[in-house]
Design an enzyme around this catalytic site. Structure first.
Site, PDB file in Angstrom:
ATOM      1  N   CYS A 149       0.838  -1.204   0.000  1.00 32.12           N
ATOM      2  CA  CYS A 149       0.000   0.000   0.000  1.00 32.12           C
ATOM      3  C   CYS A 149       0.876   1.259   0.000  1.00 32.12           C
ATOM      4  CB  CYS A 149      -0.997  -0.055   1.160  1.00 32.12           C
ATOM      5  SG  CYS A 149      -2.265   1.217   1.016  1.00 32.12           S
ATOM      6  N   HIS A 201      -3.762  -5.019   0.791  1.00 29.52           N
ATOM      7  CA  HIS A 201      -3.279  -5.373   2.141  1.00 29.52           C
ATOM      8  C   HIS A 201      -3.340  -6.883   2.375  1.00 29.52           C
ATOM      9  CE1 HIS A 201      -2.765  -1.416   4.088  1.00 29.52           C
ATOM     10  NE2 HIS A 201      -3.589  -1.025   3.106  1.00 29.52           N
ATOM     11  N   GLU A 249      -1.965  -8.562   4.594  1.00 29.57           N
ATOM     12  CA  GLU A 249      -2.017  -8.877   6.041  1.00 29.57           C
ATOM     13  C   GLU A 249      -3.456  -8.923   6.551  1.00 29.57           C
ATOM     14  OE1 GLU A 249      -1.413  -5.931   4.851  1.00 29.57           O
ATOM     15  OE2 GLU A 249      -2.410  -4.444   6.137  1.00 29.57           O
TER      16      GLU A 249
HETATM   17  N1  LIG Z   1      -1.364   7.164   0.442  1.00 30.96           N
HETATM   18  C1  LIG Z   1      -1.103   6.313   1.554  1.00 30.96           C
HETATM   19  C2  LIG Z   1      -1.474   4.882   1.252  1.00 30.96           C
HETATM   20  C3  LIG Z   1      -2.910   4.594   1.342  1.00 30.96           C
HETATM   21  C4  LIG Z   1      -3.765   5.467   0.506  1.00 30.96           C
HETATM   22  O1  LIG Z   1      -3.485   5.675  -0.674  1.00 30.96           O
HETATM   23  O2  LIG Z   1      -4.743   5.944   1.042  1.00 30.96           O
END
Ligand SMILES: NCCCC(=O)O
Length: 235
Positions: free
Chosen positions: A115, A209, A211
């Site tokens: 992520c 994710h 996990e």
């Molecule tokens: N930018 C942080 C990782 C998660 C998101 O894109 O919200």
């Protein structure tokens, strides 16, 4: 060399975490990360933010590295002005994790970005982000699921050859790919969901994710690469 490889997982500092009778600053990592590393056959070491000058020394002791999920990267890191929907900066964490990535790339140890970790990997080699996309996060704190399709012939497709449904929570995504990176999986709306270095070395980023799910194959692929490097005395 025998024994389980050691995988470092970046960890964050939280100003006020509560457990038992305590409410204190804490070094935190959702337990799904070390559990996934352990299920994949490795030892997990937590790596809280430190002075970036120590990143190479930390990486030198590891067989593999995971950069965990977390908050938005400060847009100045990829030459952009902050969009109003981008979250507040975590400068110490940005600096430490970028230094870890650069050290892992220099040392040639296997690296998995998850992520935010995938977004940082892209930024570390000159890529940029889209600061806000709709549709991949349903509500604050609520993980969604969507299908992800591998690009045939990639390292990701070697590990997970078929389309899968993945747990997801993000509002940003990869825009311009950094130097040497290729997209190795996409969502149905075209969002880049996995990236990897096309050259030698095991370096992969995934936008979702693992996990939070059951599928251990990507982490197993990292651990296999870490074990192979360890057996050759490369790490
Ligand atoms: N930018 C942080 C990782 C998660 C998101 O894109 O919200």
């Amino acid at each position: 060399m025998t024994g389980r490889p050691l995988i470092g997982v970046s960890t964050y500092l939280e100003a006020g975490a509560r457990w038992g009778v305590w409410e204190l600053e804490a070094a935190l990592l959702p337990a799904g990360y070390p559990r996934l590393v352990q299920r994949a056959g490795a030892l997990a070491a937590m790596l809280p933010p430190d002075d970036p000058v120590h990143a190479a020394a930390a990486v030198a002791r590891l067989d593999g590295l995971v950069i965990a999920g977390g908050p938005d990267v400060e847009p100045v890191r990829y030459g952009a002005r902050p969009d109003p929907r981008t979250g507040p900066p975590s400068r110490a964490r940005d600096a430490w994790e970028l230094a870890l990535i650069e050290a892992a790339l220099t040392a040639g140890i296997p690296l998995l970005g998850i992520c935010r970790g995938m977004q940082l990997l892209n930024i570390a080699v000159g890529g940029t982000l889209v600061q806000h996309i709709d549709g991949h996060t349903k509500a604050p704190g609520a993980f969604g699921r969507h299908p992800v399709k591998p690009v045939p012939g990639t390292r990701y497709a070697d590990a997970v050859p078929e389309e899968t449904s993945v747990p997801t929570y993000h509002h940003q995504s990869v825009d311009r790919l950094g130097k040497g990176l290729v997209a190795s999986a996409h969502a149905a709306d075209g969002t880049v969901e996995a990236i990897e270095l096309a050259s030698a070395g095991w370096v992969l980023g995934i936008q979702w994710h693992p996990e939070m799910g059951e599928d251990v194959r990507v982490m197993r692929a990292l651990v296999r690469a870490a074990s192979a490097g360890r057996a050759q005395g490369l790490c």
